[in-house]
Scaffold this active site. Sequence first.
Site, PDB file in Angstrom:
ATOM      1  N   PHE A  36     -20.809  55.980  -6.168  1.00 63.00           N
ATOM      2  CA  PHE A  36     -19.936  56.087  -7.353  1.00 63.00           C
ATOM      3  C   PHE A  36     -20.787  56.383  -8.589  1.00 63.00           C
ATOM      4  CE2 PHE A  36     -17.784  53.936 -11.010  1.00 63.00           C
ATOM      5  CZ  PHE A  36     -16.831  54.925 -11.209  1.00 63.00           C
ATOM      6  N   LEU A  73     -27.334  44.646  -6.469  1.00 69.88           N
ATOM      7  CA  LEU A  73     -27.319  45.436  -7.707  1.00 69.88           C
ATOM      8  C   LEU A  73     -26.052  46.279  -7.838  1.00 69.88           C
ATOM      9  CD1 LEU A  73     -30.408  44.771  -7.258  1.00 69.88           C
ATOM     10  CD2 LEU A  73     -30.897  46.948  -8.324  1.00 69.88           C
ATOM     11  N   ASN A  99     -18.978  39.018  -0.609  1.00 67.56           N
ATOM     12  CA  ASN A  99     -19.401  39.608   0.667  1.00 67.56           C
ATOM     13  C   ASN A  99     -20.897  39.473   0.888  1.00 67.56           C
ATOM     14  OD1 ASN A  99     -16.825  40.386   1.551  1.00 67.56           O
ATOM     15  ND2 ASN A  99     -16.910  42.305   0.399  1.00 67.56           N
ATOM     16  N   TYR A 145     -16.469  44.146 -16.960  1.00 74.75           N
ATOM     17  CA  TYR A 145     -17.893  44.048 -16.610  1.00 74.75           C
ATOM     18  C   TYR A 145     -18.457  42.683 -17.010  1.00 74.75           C
ATOM     19  CZ  TYR A 145     -22.855  45.325 -16.363  1.00 74.75           C
ATOM     20  OH  TYR A 145     -24.204  45.376 -16.054  1.00 74.75           O
ATOM     21  N   TYR A 159     -21.767  28.868  -4.105  1.00 78.91           N
ATOM     22  CA  TYR A 159     -22.284  29.039  -2.743  1.00 78.91           C
ATOM     23  C   TYR A 159     -23.579  28.252  -2.557  1.00 78.91           C
ATOM     24  CZ  TYR A 159     -19.173  32.503  -0.598  1.00 78.91           C
ATOM     25  OH  TYR A 159     -18.094  33.128  -0.004  1.00 78.91           O
TER      26      TYR A 159
END
Length: 311
Positions: A36, A73, A99, A145, A159
């Site tokens: 992208f 990143l 993910n 963002y 996590y």
Amino acid sequence: MAKRILVTGGARFIGSHLCDRLINEGNKVICLDNYFTGNKENIQHLLNHPNFEMVYHDVITPYHAEVDEIYNLACPASPIHYQYDAIKTIKTSILGVINMLGVAKQSNAKILQASTSEVYGDPVVHPQPESYWGNVNPIGIRSCYDEGKRCAETLCMDYHRQNQVKIKIIRIFNTYGSRMHPSDGRVVSNFIVQALKGEDITIYGDGSQTRSFQYVDDLIEGMIRMMQTEDDFIGPVNIGNPGEFTILELAREIIRLTDSPSKLIFKPLPSDDPQQRQPDISLAYEKLNRWRPEINLEEGLKRTIQYFKSL
């Protein structure tokens, strides 16, 4: 000992430089990118390397691999790109990190999350230390963002606390260098491209707003050092150049270095554009083996101008 390392967003400007460094150090690298904002040309020279694997994949979709380390990143980082599809941007930050944290959990891998100075918003504390919680508009045009990256940090911490995932969080300040996309909308590339073409240089606002500009090689060194720290140091840690310049000073320096006839023109400041941005890097210096930027603005701009001339 060679490691198996996953780099998401590895075909982008910063990610491709990181892949170079990791390959040069003898590691096996899986580069994940959906192109992208990445560009196959950035990693073309690595495609036939026996230790390099390019995987066309969007981090929004689950991915599985057995790896030792992950550098996450993946996310468009310039306003022109992250505002193009705001929903996709925030999905990339949130679903993407979920993910990748899942991969880290399954592989017992260490994961470095590339966060951003944008988590500080339009700061009321200057320079910005990691202890500052920021001043962010949660419903503005940049919040897809800003808040996406803030939430990604939250997910990393949860996590870590809940599943003992080994995490590292860095907050990247304005970075520039070779392989920047000529039309990515970032101030350094914008000004250089306009100057080389002899076009008017567009300044938003009166140019008094400040930024701190870090050359990409310094960032990569900081990232590598952060990944190598002991597991009990998780950050976040600022990685940026504490040299502070106004946008006006940057424009004039680029005109001087390119010997350009360009004139300055001024346009209204975009919504939520921060007035000041400067990292406090004392924590990075303390924890990352005395890390600090080595390449000053003039030298970094000369290298970047040379790159854009070669295109």
